[in-house]
Design a protein around this motif. Structure first.
Motif, mmCIF file in Angstrom:
data_model
loop_
_atom_site.group_PDB
_atom_site.id
_atom_site.type_symbol
_atom_site.label_atom_id
_atom_site.label_comp_id
_atom_site.label_asym_id
_atom_site.label_seq_id
_atom_site.Cartn_x
_atom_site.Cartn_y
_atom_site.Cartn_z
ATOM 1 N N THR A 114 82.461 20.063 -67.186
ATOM 2 C CA THR A 114 82.626 21.142 -68.248
ATOM 3 C C THR A 114 81.789 20.762 -69.549
ATOM 4 O O THR A 114 81.019 21.716 -69.832
ATOM 5 C CB THR A 114 84.400 21.500 -68.992
ATOM 6 O OG1 THR A 114 85.142 21.787 -67.555
ATOM 7 C CG2 THR A 114 84.016 22.725 -69.754
ATOM 8 N N VAL B 208 78.246 21.292 -68.482
ATOM 9 C CA VAL B 208 77.669 22.798 -68.474
ATOM 10 C C VAL B 208 77.527 23.261 -69.822
ATOM 11 O O VAL B 208 76.478 23.892 -70.241
ATOM 12 C CB VAL B 208 78.760 23.498 -67.733
ATOM 13 C CG1 VAL B 208 78.581 25.076 -67.665
ATOM 14 C CG2 VAL B 208 78.914 23.300 -66.299
ATOM 15 N N LYS B 209 78.506 22.842 -70.727
ATOM 16 C CA LYS B 209 78.236 23.465 -72.253
ATOM 17 C C LYS B 209 76.951 22.993 -72.645
ATOM 18 O O LYS B 209 76.325 23.656 -73.366
ATOM 19 C CB LYS B 209 79.595 23.188 -72.939
ATOM 20 C CG LYS B 209 79.773 23.619 -74.520
ATOM 21 C CD LYS B 209 81.098 23.414 -75.018
ATOM 22 C CE LYS B 209 81.368 24.239 -76.345
ATOM 23 N NZ LYS B 209 82.534 23.850 -76.787
ATOM 24 N N SER C 258 74.529 22.178 -71.419
ATOM 25 C CA SER C 258 73.169 22.747 -70.617
ATOM 26 C C SER C 258 73.115 24.037 -71.372
ATOM 27 O O SER C 258 71.691 24.497 -71.966
ATOM 28 C CB SER C 258 73.508 22.743 -69.246
ATOM 29 O OG SER C 258 73.342 21.685 -68.672
ATOM 30 N N LYS C 259 74.092 24.818 -71.618
ATOM 31 C CA LYS C 259 74.086 26.176 -72.115
ATOM 32 C C LYS C 259 73.630 26.056 -73.514
ATOM 33 O O LYS C 259 72.614 26.892 -73.795
ATOM 34 C CB LYS C 259 75.443 26.842 -72.289
ATOM 35 C CG LYS C 259 75.566 27.190 -70.804
ATOM 36 C CD LYS C 259 76.995 27.828 -71.030
ATOM 37 C CE LYS C 259 77.544 28.572 -69.521
ATOM 38 N NZ LYS C 259 78.883 29.158 -69.575
ATOM 39 N N LEU C 260 74.093 24.996 -74.279
ATOM 40 C CA LEU C 260 73.693 24.973 -75.616
ATOM 41 C C LEU C 260 71.960 24.492 -75.734
ATOM 42 O O LEU C 260 71.419 25.070 -76.571
ATOM 43 C CB LEU C 260 74.434 23.557 -76.214
ATOM 44 C CG LEU C 260 75.840 24.144 -76.805
ATOM 45 C CD1 LEU C 260 76.647 22.842 -77.341
ATOM 46 C CD2 LEU C 260 76.030 25.253 -77.744
ATOM 47 N N GLU C 261 71.685 23.500 -74.810
ATOM 48 C CA GLU C 261 70.439 23.357 -74.769
ATOM 49 C C GLU C 261 69.503 24.377 -74.573
ATOM 50 O O GLU C 261 68.374 24.684 -75.216
ATOM 51 C CB GLU C 261 70.083 22.003 -73.695
ATOM 52 C CG GLU C 261 70.562 20.890 -74.275
ATOM 53 C CD GLU C 261 70.600 19.795 -73.005
ATOM 54 O OE1 GLU C 261 70.508 20.037 -71.902
ATOM 55 O OE2 GLU C 261 70.482 18.501 -73.396
ATOM 56 N N ALA C 262 69.944 25.235 -73.492
ATOM 57 C CA ALA C 262 69.143 26.524 -73.264
ATOM 58 C C ALA C 262 69.011 27.385 -74.550
ATOM 59 O O ALA C 262 67.955 28.017 -74.630
ATOM 60 C CB ALA C 262 69.635 27.131 -72.006
ATOM 61 N N GLU C 263 70.034 27.528 -75.166
ATOM 62 C CA GLU C 263 70.079 28.295 -76.448
ATOM 63 C C GLU C 263 69.312 27.918 -77.396
ATOM 64 O O GLU C 263 68.468 28.702 -78.001
ATOM 65 C CB GLU C 263 71.590 28.492 -76.859
ATOM 66 C CG GLU C 263 71.939 29.446 -77.676
ATOM 67 C CD GLU C 263 73.185 29.731 -78.298
ATOM 68 O OE1 GLU C 263 73.485 30.164 -79.580
ATOM 69 O OE2 GLU C 263 74.099 29.308 -77.676
ATOM 70 N N LYS D 160 65.670 28.388 -76.429
ATOM 71 C CA LYS D 160 65.478 29.978 -76.724
ATOM 72 C C LYS D 160 65.259 30.155 -78.220
ATOM 73 O O LYS D 160 64.235 30.966 -78.576
ATOM 74 C CB LYS D 160 66.717 30.779 -76.240
ATOM 75 C CG LYS D 160 66.462 32.419 -76.380
ATOM 76 C CD LYS D 160 67.518 33.040 -75.613
ATOM 77 C CE LYS D 160 68.651 33.449 -76.693
ATOM 78 N NZ LYS D 160 69.620 34.438 -76.288
#
Length: 137
Positions: free
Chosen positions: A74, A77-78, A80-85, A88
Motif C-alpha cells: 500500500t 502504491v501511495k 508511486s502515486k505521489l511521485e507521479a503527482e 505532473k
C-alpha cells in the motif's frame, strides 16, 4: 509325623510369606506402572499444549508478516502515486515558467515599443510647439 507336619506348616508359612511379598512387589509394580502411565499422559498433554502454543505463535507471526507486506505494498502504491503527482506538478511548473518567460519577454518588447512611441510623440509635440512659437513670432 508331627515333625513332618510342622515342617509342612513351616513350608506353607514360608510360601505364604513369599506369596505375600510377591503380592506386595506386584502392587508396588502396578503403582509404578500407573504412575508412569499418568506421567506419560501428562507429558503428552504438555507436548500437545506446547505444539498448540507454537502453532498459535506461528499463525500470529504469519498474520503479522502478511499485514506488514500489505502495508508495504500500500505504501509503495501511495509512493508511486505521489511521485507521479510530483512529476505532473513539475511539468506544469515548467510549462508555467516557460509561459511566464515568454510573457515577460513580450512585456519588455511592449514596454520598449511604448517608450519609443512616447519618445516619438514627445519629439512630435516639441516640434509642433516650436513651430507654433515660430509661427506666432
Amino acid at each position: 509325623s508331627l515333625a513332618r507336619a510342622r515342617s509342612e506348616t513351616r513350608k506353607h508359612q514360608q510360601m505364604y510369606r513369599k506369596a505375600e511379598q510377591e503380592a506386595q512387589k506386584g502392587k508396588i509394580l502396578e503403582r509404578k506402572i500407573t504412575e508412569l502411565k499418568q506421567a506419560k499422559v501428562a507429558l503428552i498433554k504438555k507436548q500437545k499444549e506446547a505444539a498448540q502454543r507454537y502453532k498459535e505463535t506461528t499463525d500470529q507471526k504469519t498474520r503479522e508478516l502478511q499485514a506488514l507486506k500489505k502495508k508495504e505494498r500500500t505504501a509503495g502504491v501511495k509512493l508511486s502515486k505521489l511521485e507521479a503527482e510530483v512529476q505532473k506538478h513539475k511539468i506544469n511548473l515548467e510549462k508555467r515558467r516557460v509561459y511566464c518567460n515568454k510573457l515577460s519577454s513580450k512585456l519588455k518588447q511592449t514596454e520598449s515599443h511604448l517608450m519609443r512611441v512616447l519618445a516619438m510623440r514627445k519629439r512630435d509635440l516639441q516640434a509642433k510647439a516650436r513651430k507654433t512659437i515660430t509661427t506666432r513670432n
